[in-house]
Design a protein around this motif. Structure first.
Motif, PDB file in Angstrom:
ATOM      1  N   TYR A 162      -1.600   7.951  14.767  1.00 57.14           N
ATOM      2  CA  TYR A 162      -1.097   7.289  13.562  1.00 57.14           C
ATOM      3  C   TYR A 162      -0.747   5.830  13.854  1.00 57.14           C
ATOM      4  O   TYR A 162      -1.068   4.920  13.079  1.00 57.14           O
ATOM      5  N   ALA A 204       0.260   5.055   1.617  1.00 56.48           N
ATOM      6  CA  ALA A 204      -0.666   5.589   2.624  1.00 56.48           C
ATOM      7  C   ALA A 204      -0.415   7.075   2.881  1.00 56.48           C
ATOM      8  O   ALA A 204       0.076   7.451   3.947  1.00 56.48           O
ATOM      9  N   GLU A 228      -4.676   8.628   4.750  1.00 57.29           N
ATOM     10  CA  GLU A 228      -4.528   8.648   6.214  1.00 57.29           C
ATOM     11  C   GLU A 228      -4.941  10.018   6.754  1.00 57.29           C
ATOM     12  O   GLU A 228      -4.108  10.894   7.020  1.00 57.29           O
ATOM     13  N   ARG A 250       0.828  -1.211   0.000  1.00 58.99           N
ATOM     14  CA  ARG A 250       0.000   0.000   0.000  1.00 58.99           C
ATOM     15  C   ARG A 250       0.851   1.245   0.000  1.00 58.99           C
ATOM     16  O   ARG A 250       2.006   1.255   0.454  1.00 58.99           O
ATOM     17  N   ARG A 285       7.771   2.398   2.547  1.00 63.00           N
ATOM     18  CA  ARG A 285       7.459   3.791   2.881  1.00 63.00           C
ATOM     19  C   ARG A 285       8.755   4.528   3.179  1.00 63.00           C
ATOM     20  O   ARG A 285       9.828   3.921   3.244  1.00 63.00           O
ATOM     21  N   SER A 339      -0.843  11.010   3.826  1.00 64.46           N
ATOM     22  CA  SER A 339      -1.683  11.881   4.655  1.00 64.46           C
ATOM     23  C   SER A 339      -2.075  13.066   3.771  1.00 64.46           C
ATOM     24  O   SER A 339      -1.195  13.676   3.152  1.00 64.46           O
TER      25      SER A 339
HETATM   26  N1  GLU Z   1       0.516   8.579   6.402  1.00 57.78           N
HETATM   27  C1  GLU Z   1       1.925   8.498   6.630  1.00 57.78           C
HETATM   28  C2  GLU Z   1       2.627   9.673   5.975  1.00 57.78           C
HETATM   29  O1  GLU Z   1       2.113  10.237   5.030  1.00 57.78           O
HETATM   30  C3  GLU Z   1       2.538   7.238   6.070  1.00 57.78           C
HETATM   31  C4  GLU Z   1       2.136   6.050   6.813  1.00 57.78           C
HETATM   32  C5  GLU Z   1       2.777   4.752   6.400  1.00 57.78           C
HETATM   33  O2  GLU Z   1       3.133   4.549   5.240  1.00 57.78           O
HETATM   34  O3  GLU Z   1       2.863   3.888   7.286  1.00 57.78           O
HETATM   35  O4  GLU Z   1       3.695  10.030   6.418  1.00 57.78           O
END
Ligand code: GLU
Length: 305
Positions: A188, A10, A44, A8, A206, A12
């Motif tokens: 988070y 993710a 997120e 995935r 990530r 924000s």
């Molecule tokens: N939402 C988080 C961010 O944009 C990333 C979360 C993740 O990949 O675990 O920094």
């Protein structure tokens, strides 16, 4: 038994994608494609004060312009409050989470009194004041206990596919961390663990700035009896001032007039070769290059040990 790959991206929705966030998006997409897996996008949006209206749709458009299209409809964390509450209730019921009545100044005072006031990334290591009860104060946040049943420290050893063997003493280095904030928002850490499990994520790819969160997430996975995905943290893109590129320090939104140029810049940050081709062929070439770079990586999840 090999588990079908599910990865995935993710983001924000605190602003549009920039050169730094595209690196994580591209790497997670490449890794999923290289494994013949499924790639998902999860918005997120739990930290509502930091979310920018419309940024979610803009991010999805930017990804689509780059040819990065999720294999299932995107999901929004703001719709998953019931699942986060259920996980929190489970943790509280097993004594792994507890309400905390301390304000930041209460914490600062307690730390100063014990001579341990050094903040870590601006965060204070919670001194454990409310572990044995609220002492008459009203509950504010809910915290996760970072003590083993025998009272010892929680040590998390884990493996990152790029960074190698990692280790953190969660108790000493992080302390009892927040699961639900004093303002009622989900943290988070809790949201990401619940969603990664609910979506059956086997591989997390990530940015390296998040590597330090991984032991907290592994601790929660273990408490909740959920599998730990394999982790790969990608190199950060630094701005001209040498600081990590982020929306907070004014990183430019990607220029959608030339998505391929943005993709090629991201591929450079991932040390992938510079290939000249139309976007579809370029993406296919990068999948092959990623596969070569990752070498003998198998589709099996590398469980943290
Ligand atoms: N939402 C988080 C961010 O944009 C990333 C979360 C993740 O990949 O675990 O920094």
């Amino acid at each position: 038994m090999s588990v079908a790959y599910r990865g995935r991206f993710a983001p924000s929705p605190t602003g549009p994608l920039h050169a730094g966030s595209l690196v994580a998006a591209l790497a997670s997409w490449l890794d999923a494609r290289a494994h013949g897996g499924t790639w998902l996008v999860r918005i997120e949006d739990v930290d509502t004060p930091r979310c920018v209206p419309g940024a979610d749709e803009l991010i999805l458009q930017q990804l689509a312009a780059c040819g990065l299209v999720p294999d299932e409809p995107p999901v929004w964390q703001s719709q998953h409050g019931a699942a986060y509450q259920k996980a929190l209730d489970t943790l509280i019921a097993q004594g792994a989470a507890y309400p905390c009545g301390c304000s930041r100044s209460d914490i600062e005072r307690a730390l100063a009194a014990s001579g341990r006031s050094k903040p870590r990334h601006g965060e204070l290591v919670y001194p454990g004041t409310c572990r044995d009860g609220l002492h008459g104060k009203p509950a504010r946040a809910v915290r996760c206990l970072t003590a083993a049943p025998d009272g010892g420290d929680i040590e998390i050893a884990w493996y990152d596919r790029r960074l190698g063997a990692q280790h953190q003493n969660l108790t000493q280095e992080v302390g009892d961390f927040v699961l639900r904030r004093a303002d009622g928002l989900w943290s988070y850490q809790l949201a990401v663990v619940v969603d990664d499990a609910a979506q059956g994520i086997t591989h997390v790819v990530r940015g390296e700035d998040l590597a330090d969160n991984t032991p907290r997430q592994i601790h929660l996975q273990r408490l909740l009896g959920w599998p730990t995905p394999s982790y790969l943290h990608t190199p950060l893109v630094l701005g001209p001032n040498g600081e990590k590129l982020s929306k907070q320090n004014g990183a430019q939104a990607l220029d959608l007039r030339d998505p391929l140029l943005a993709l090629r810049t991201s591929a450079g940050a991932l040390a992938l070769p510079d290939v000249t081709a139309h976007q579809t062929d370029w993406l296919a070439a990068m999948v092959a290059a990623w596969r070569d770079q990752r070498g003998a990586e198998s589709t099996r999840s590398t469980q943290a040990t």
